[in-house]
Motif scaffolding. Structure first.
Motif, PDB file in Angstrom:
ATOM      1  N   ASN A   1      -8.803   3.335   3.771  1.00 55.67           N
ATOM      2  CA  ASN A   1      -7.748   2.328   3.735  1.00 55.67           C
ATOM      3  C   ASN A   1      -7.406   1.911   5.153  1.00 55.67           C
ATOM      4  OD1 ASN A   1      -5.365   0.848   3.536  1.00 55.67           O
ATOM      5  ND2 ASN A   1      -4.789   1.911   1.681  1.00 55.67           N
ATOM      6  N   HIS A   2      -7.477   0.620   5.387  1.00 55.15           N
ATOM      7  CA  HIS A   2      -7.135   0.096   6.706  1.00 55.15           C
ATOM      8  C   HIS A   2      -5.705  -0.439   6.745  1.00 55.15           C
ATOM      9  CE1 HIS A   2     -11.240   0.675   7.888  1.00 55.15           C
ATOM     10  NE2 HIS A   2     -11.649  -0.017   6.825  1.00 55.15           N
ATOM     11  N   ASN A   3      -5.085  -0.599   5.594  1.00 57.13           N
ATOM     12  CA  ASN A   3      -3.726  -1.112   5.528  1.00 57.13           C
ATOM     13  C   ASN A   3      -2.796   0.005   5.061  1.00 57.13           C
ATOM     14  OD1 ASN A   3      -1.598  -2.806   5.653  1.00 57.13           O
ATOM     15  ND2 ASN A   3      -2.293  -4.201   4.062  1.00 57.13           N
ATOM     16  N   ARG A   4      -2.680   1.025   5.891  1.00 61.18           N
ATOM     17  CA  ARG A   4      -1.910   2.213   5.522  1.00 61.18           C
ATOM     18  C   ARG A   4      -0.426   1.932   5.396  1.00 61.18           C
ATOM     19  NH1 ARG A   4      -3.517   6.075  10.190  1.00 61.18           N
ATOM     20  NH2 ARG A   4      -2.503   4.337  11.195  1.00 61.18           N
ATOM     21  N   GLU A   5       0.097   1.049   6.235  1.00 59.94           N
ATOM     22  CA  GLU A   5       1.537   0.788   6.222  1.00 59.94           C
ATOM     23  C   GLU A   5       1.991   0.186   4.897  1.00 59.94           C
ATOM     24  OE1 GLU A   5      -0.409  -0.037   8.860  1.00 59.94           O
ATOM     25  OE2 GLU A   5       0.308   1.560  10.172  1.00 59.94           O
ATOM     26  N   SER A   6       1.196  -0.735   4.351  1.00 66.69           N
ATOM     27  CA  SER A   6       1.596  -1.335   3.070  1.00 66.69           C
ATOM     28  C   SER A   6       1.526  -0.311   1.942  1.00 66.69           C
ATOM     29  CB  SER A   6       0.718  -2.544   2.743  1.00 66.69           C
ATOM     30  OG  SER A   6      -0.610  -2.145   2.515  1.00 66.69           O
ATOM     31  N   LEU A   7       0.525   0.555   1.975  1.00 64.27           N
ATOM     32  CA  LEU A   7       0.429   1.604   0.962  1.00 64.27           C
ATOM     33  C   LEU A   7       1.582   2.601   1.103  1.00 64.27           C
ATOM     34  CD1 LEU A   7      -1.194   2.594  -1.406  1.00 64.27           C
ATOM     35  CD2 LEU A   7      -2.668   3.827   0.173  1.00 64.27           C
ATOM     36  N   LEU A   8       1.964   2.917   2.339  1.00 68.17           N
ATOM     37  CA  LEU A   8       3.105   3.800   2.557  1.00 68.17           C
ATOM     38  C   LEU A   8       4.389   3.171   2.023  1.00 68.17           C
ATOM     39  CD1 LEU A   8       4.181   6.445   3.807  1.00 68.17           C
ATOM     40  CD2 LEU A   8       4.559   5.154   5.908  1.00 68.17           C
ATOM     41  N   GLU A   9       4.554   1.868   2.207  1.00 71.05           N
ATOM     42  CA  GLU A   9       5.739   1.177   1.675  1.00 71.05           C
ATOM     43  C   GLU A   9       5.768   1.231   0.149  1.00 71.05           C
ATOM     44  OE1 GLU A   9       8.452   0.052   3.219  1.00 71.05           O
ATOM     45  OE2 GLU A   9       7.528   0.922   5.008  1.00 71.05           O
ATOM     46  N   GLU A  10       4.606   1.089  -0.491  1.00 66.25           N
ATOM     47  CA  GLU A  10       4.555   1.194  -1.951  1.00 66.25           C
ATOM     48  C   GLU A  10       4.961   2.593  -2.411  1.00 66.25           C
ATOM     49  OE1 GLU A  10       0.962  -0.245  -3.833  1.00 66.25           O
ATOM     50  OE2 GLU A  10       0.698  -1.693  -2.219  1.00 66.25           O
ATOM     51  N   ILE A  11       4.499   3.602  -1.674  1.00 64.98           N
ATOM     52  CA  ILE A  11       4.866   4.978  -2.017  1.00 64.98           C
ATOM     53  C   ILE A  11       6.363   5.178  -1.829  1.00 64.98           C
ATOM     54  CG2 ILE A  11       4.606   7.390  -1.315  1.00 64.98           C
ATOM     55  CD1 ILE A  11       1.658   6.705  -0.702  1.00 64.98           C
ATOM     56  N   LYS A  12       6.918   4.641  -0.749  1.00 63.86           N
ATOM     57  CA  LYS A  12       8.359   4.773  -0.509  1.00 63.86           C
ATOM     58  C   LYS A  12       9.174   4.091  -1.600  1.00 63.86           C
ATOM     59  CE  LYS A  12       8.336   5.419   4.486  1.00 63.86           C
ATOM     60  NZ  LYS A  12       8.726   4.854   5.791  1.00 63.86           N
ATOM     61  N   GLU A  13       8.663   2.970  -2.133  1.00 62.35           N
ATOM     62  CA  GLU A  13       9.359   2.286  -3.223  1.00 62.35           C
ATOM     63  C   GLU A  13       9.355   3.131  -4.498  1.00 62.35           C
ATOM     64  OE1 GLU A  13       7.532  -1.519  -3.686  1.00 62.35           O
ATOM     65  OE2 GLU A  13       8.226  -2.236  -1.745  1.00 62.35           O
ATOM     66  N   GLN A  14       8.353   3.965  -4.660  1.00 59.85           N
ATOM     67  CA  GLN A  14       8.225   4.812  -5.845  1.00 59.85           C
ATOM     68  C   GLN A  14       8.821   6.206  -5.651  1.00 59.85           C
ATOM     69  OE1 GLN A  14       6.934   3.831  -8.780  1.00 59.85           O
ATOM     70  NE2 GLN A  14       6.562   1.771  -7.995  1.00 59.85           N
ATOM     71  N   THR A  15       9.540   6.427  -4.545  1.00 61.73           N
ATOM     72  CA  THR A  15      10.061   7.757  -4.218  1.00 61.73           C
ATOM     73  C   THR A  15      10.914   8.340  -5.331  1.00 61.73           C
ATOM     74  OG1 THR A  15      10.005   7.257  -1.863  1.00 61.73           O
ATOM     75  CG2 THR A  15      11.406   9.067  -2.532  1.00 61.73           C
ATOM     76  N   LYS A  16      11.749   7.529  -5.933  1.00 60.97           N
ATOM     77  CA  LYS A  16      12.630   8.026  -6.997  1.00 60.97           C
ATOM     78  C   LYS A  16      11.810   8.515  -8.185  1.00 60.97           C
ATOM     79  CE  LYS A  16      16.725   6.719  -9.582  1.00 60.97           C
ATOM     80  NZ  LYS A  16      17.717   5.675  -9.832  1.00 60.97           N
ATOM     81  N   LYS A  17      10.789   7.764  -8.558  1.00 61.13           N
ATOM     82  CA  LYS A  17       9.926   8.152  -9.674  1.00 61.13           C
ATOM     83  C   LYS A  17       9.119   9.414  -9.320  1.00 61.13           C
ATOM     84  CE  LYS A  17       6.501   6.226 -12.796  1.00 61.13           C
ATOM     85  NZ  LYS A  17       5.691   5.057 -13.131  1.00 61.13           N
ATOM     86  N   ILE A  18       8.635   9.481  -8.084  1.00 64.62           N
ATOM     87  CA  ILE A  18       7.876  10.650  -7.625  1.00 64.62           C
ATOM     88  C   ILE A  18       8.764  11.887  -7.655  1.00 64.62           C
ATOM     89  CG2 ILE A  18       6.740  11.677  -5.614  1.00 64.62           C
ATOM     90  CD1 ILE A  18       5.805   8.802  -4.901  1.00 64.62           C
TER      91      ILE A  18
ATOM     92  N   PHE B   1      12.556  13.262  -0.747  1.00 63.94           N
ATOM     93  CA  PHE B   1      11.313  13.125   0.001  1.00 63.94           C
ATOM     94  C   PHE B   1      11.390  11.976   0.990  1.00 63.94           C
ATOM     95  CE2 PHE B   1       9.629  14.809  -4.162  1.00 63.94           C
ATOM     96  CZ  PHE B   1       9.433  16.089  -3.691  1.00 63.94           C
ATOM     97  N   SER B   2      10.866  12.225   2.174  1.00 59.51           N
ATOM     98  CA  SER B   2      10.649  11.188   3.184  1.00 59.51           C
ATOM     99  C   SER B   2       9.161  11.199   3.495  1.00 59.51           C
ATOM    100  CB  SER B   2      11.441  11.476   4.460  1.00 59.51           C
ATOM    101  OG  SER B   2      12.811  11.509   4.197  1.00 59.51           O
ATOM    102  N   PHE B   3       8.515  10.061   3.349  1.00 60.92           N
ATOM    103  CA  PHE B   3       7.073   9.985   3.539  1.00 60.92           C
ATOM    104  C   PHE B   3       6.740   9.388   4.902  1.00 60.92           C
ATOM    105  CE2 PHE B   3       7.671   9.941  -1.070  1.00 60.92           C
ATOM    106  CZ  PHE B   3       6.825  10.974  -1.438  1.00 60.92           C
ATOM    107  N   PHE B   4       5.741   9.984   5.552  1.00 57.82           N
ATOM    108  CA  PHE B   4       5.301   9.538   6.867  1.00 57.82           C
ATOM    109  C   PHE B   4       3.775   9.538   6.916  1.00 57.82           C
ATOM    110  CE2 PHE B   4       9.350  11.698   7.397  1.00 57.82           C
ATOM    111  CZ  PHE B   4      10.081  10.758   8.089  1.00 57.82           C
ATOM    112  N   ILE B   5       3.218   8.702   7.772  1.00 63.46           N
ATOM    113  CA  ILE B   5       1.778   8.675   7.985  1.00 63.46           C
ATOM    114  C   ILE B   5       1.419   9.776   8.975  1.00 63.46           C
ATOM    115  CG2 ILE B   5      -0.160   7.362   8.918  1.00 63.46           C
ATOM    116  CD1 ILE B   5       1.238   4.826   7.952  1.00 63.46           C
ATOM    117  N   ASP B   6       0.453  10.588   8.610  1.00 59.12           N
ATOM    118  CA  ASP B   6      -0.038  11.646   9.497  1.00 59.12           C
ATOM    119  C   ASP B   6      -1.239  11.098  10.251  1.00 59.12           C
ATOM    120  OD1 ASP B   6      -0.604  13.966  10.796  1.00 59.12           O
ATOM    121  OD2 ASP B   6      -1.449  14.988   9.060  1.00 59.12           O
ATOM    122  N   ASP B   7      -1.071  10.925  11.541  1.00 57.61           N
ATOM    123  CA  ASP B   7      -2.153  10.348  12.346  1.00 57.61           C
ATOM    124  C   ASP B   7      -2.792  11.368  13.282  1.00 57.61           C
ATOM    125  OD1 ASP B   7       0.003  10.622  13.965  1.00 57.61           O
ATOM    126  OD2 ASP B   7      -0.018   8.585  14.749  1.00 57.61           O
TER     127      ASP B   7
END
Length: 124
Positions: free
Chosen positions: A57-74, A92-98
């Motif tokens: 995945n080259h667009n990690r930030e957009s995928l991270l935003e989708e995950i953050k939007e689903q935080t309540k469900k997760i 939960f707080s989600f972050f990109i591990d680089d």
């Protein structure tokens, strides 16, 4: 320094969230591979920082935003799975591990270093 309980809860979160991501949110990732590389839990076990690594995945930030939007469900799914093992379900707080990318950049820097050969000293 993390306590033994913090480490246990972090391992539980990492294992259970990994299963949730593989089973329930596979369609959200659209063929991308998401791994949970690390989890840091606060001393009171109420907050968990979850570090994610994205492969293919080259667009990690957009995928991270989708995950953050689903935080309540997760969090709800995690609560159903681990509710009997934990008194408090952490937020939960989600972050990109680089760290893998950082290590690769360091390796490239070391590979590109040109070290001239040492001059031989003559004995007089």
């Amino acid at each position: 320094m993390e306590s033994k309980r913090q480490k246990q809860v972090a391992r539980l979160i990492q294992k259970d969230l990994g299963e949730i991501f593989q089973r329930e949110f596979r369609s959200l990732f659209a063929g991308n591979f998401v791994t949970i590389t690390d989890v840091k839990v606060s001393p009171d076990l109420s907050v968990a920082k979850v570090y994610l690594s994205f492969l293919k995945n080259h667009n990690r930030e957009s995928l991270l935003e989708e995950i953050k939007e689903q935080t309540k469900k997760i969090r709800g799914m995690f609560g159903m799975k681990a509710g009997k093992q934990l008194r408090i379900i952490p937020h939960f707080s989600f972050f990109i591990d680089d760290t893998a990318e950082y290590a690769q950049k360091i390796e490239e820097l070391f590979a590109n270093i040109h070290i001239p050969p040492a001059e031989e000293e003559e004995d007089s």
